[in-house]
Design an enzyme around this catalytic site. Sequence first.
Site, PDB file in Angstrom:
ATOM      1  N   GLY A  56       0.820  -1.200   0.000  1.00  0.00           N
ATOM      2  CA  GLY A  56       0.000   0.000   0.000  1.00  0.00           C
ATOM      3  C   GLY A  56       0.856   1.252   0.000  1.00  0.00           C
ATOM      4  N   CYS A  57       0.236   2.370  -0.325  1.00  0.00           N
ATOM      5  CA  CYS A  57       0.984   3.630  -0.452  1.00  0.00           C
ATOM      6  C   CYS A  57       1.482   4.139   0.902  1.00  0.00           C
ATOM      7  CB  CYS A  57       0.151   4.677  -1.174  1.00  0.00           C
ATOM      8  SG  CYS A  57      -1.501   4.926  -0.489  1.00  0.00           S
TER       9      CYS A  57
END
Length: 324
Positions: free
Chosen positions: A134-135
């Site tokens: 995920g970011c």
Amino acid sequence: MIKAGIIGGSGYTGGELIRILLNHPEIEIDFIYSTTRAGKQVTNAHPDLLGLTQLEFTGKVNLDVDLVFLCLGHGNSTKFLKEHQFSEDTKIIDLSNDFRLQADAVLDGKEFVYGLPELKKEEIQKAKYIANPGCFATAVQLALLPMAQSDFLQNDVHINAMTGSTGAGVSPSATSHFSWRNNNISWYKPFTHQHLGEINESLNSFENSVGELFFLPNRGNFTRGILATAYTSFEGSEAEAIELYQNFYADAVFTHVASDPIHLKQVVNTNQCHIHLHKYKSTLLITSAIDNLLKGASGQAVQNMNLMFGFQEPLGLQLKAGVF
């Protein structure tokens, strides 16, 4: 040439992936699947690609491509893979959160490797299936991994990170439309964000003691990028911390330790992560910055692809930030 398919190509991560792959010397885009735009030009959803491609979205899937990227909403990748049986030779990179946690990493005999190159480069090189991080998870892990490896995270860690509106996806929402987001900042999911699971698994992979993470995500009034700050107790000097990080990332192609304080524009539109360290009394402040759509999503997916197929790691990802 490696033939690649993209599932869910009309969103932000799909658009960035298309942009990168069109300029990648070893990749041919075989198809771009979309349930909502089949038969329409790709430039209909991504006008920034006008003049660069004549590709159209399709409602058909080639199950024999060399590689497929899943750019679907969270929870939809599992469903899609159950409905579409790709060839055993097809490699898969999933950009959702479906397979990131160890408990979710296996589906119908397919074992997904967590795709953070700075942590699992050798495993990625051997993998057939990748769960792209995920970011927020990417920004926070890269800020804290050197400390975790050296057993310097025994105390609680306070993390504050701000992301642009593209982090919420292409579909408009109450907190992403212009009149709400402009000239505005707010927090959300305090201390309970879903990326904490993968962050904790990575930090604990060194089998050292890790204190509690107090993570506060914020919505910023800009479109793309993540700036994360984390601070915790540290008995060493600032110089020792810098040396620790430089050694940890000595072979990292895209993660670099900056001598001066960093800002978001340095990394937006690139696959870079920049890190800065500052010591105040007994507290170490670690700042990291990434582009949430590139190093936090599509750029990192291509970085993983390069490792999986034996290409040079930065191939197709030599992108320049627009600092001014």
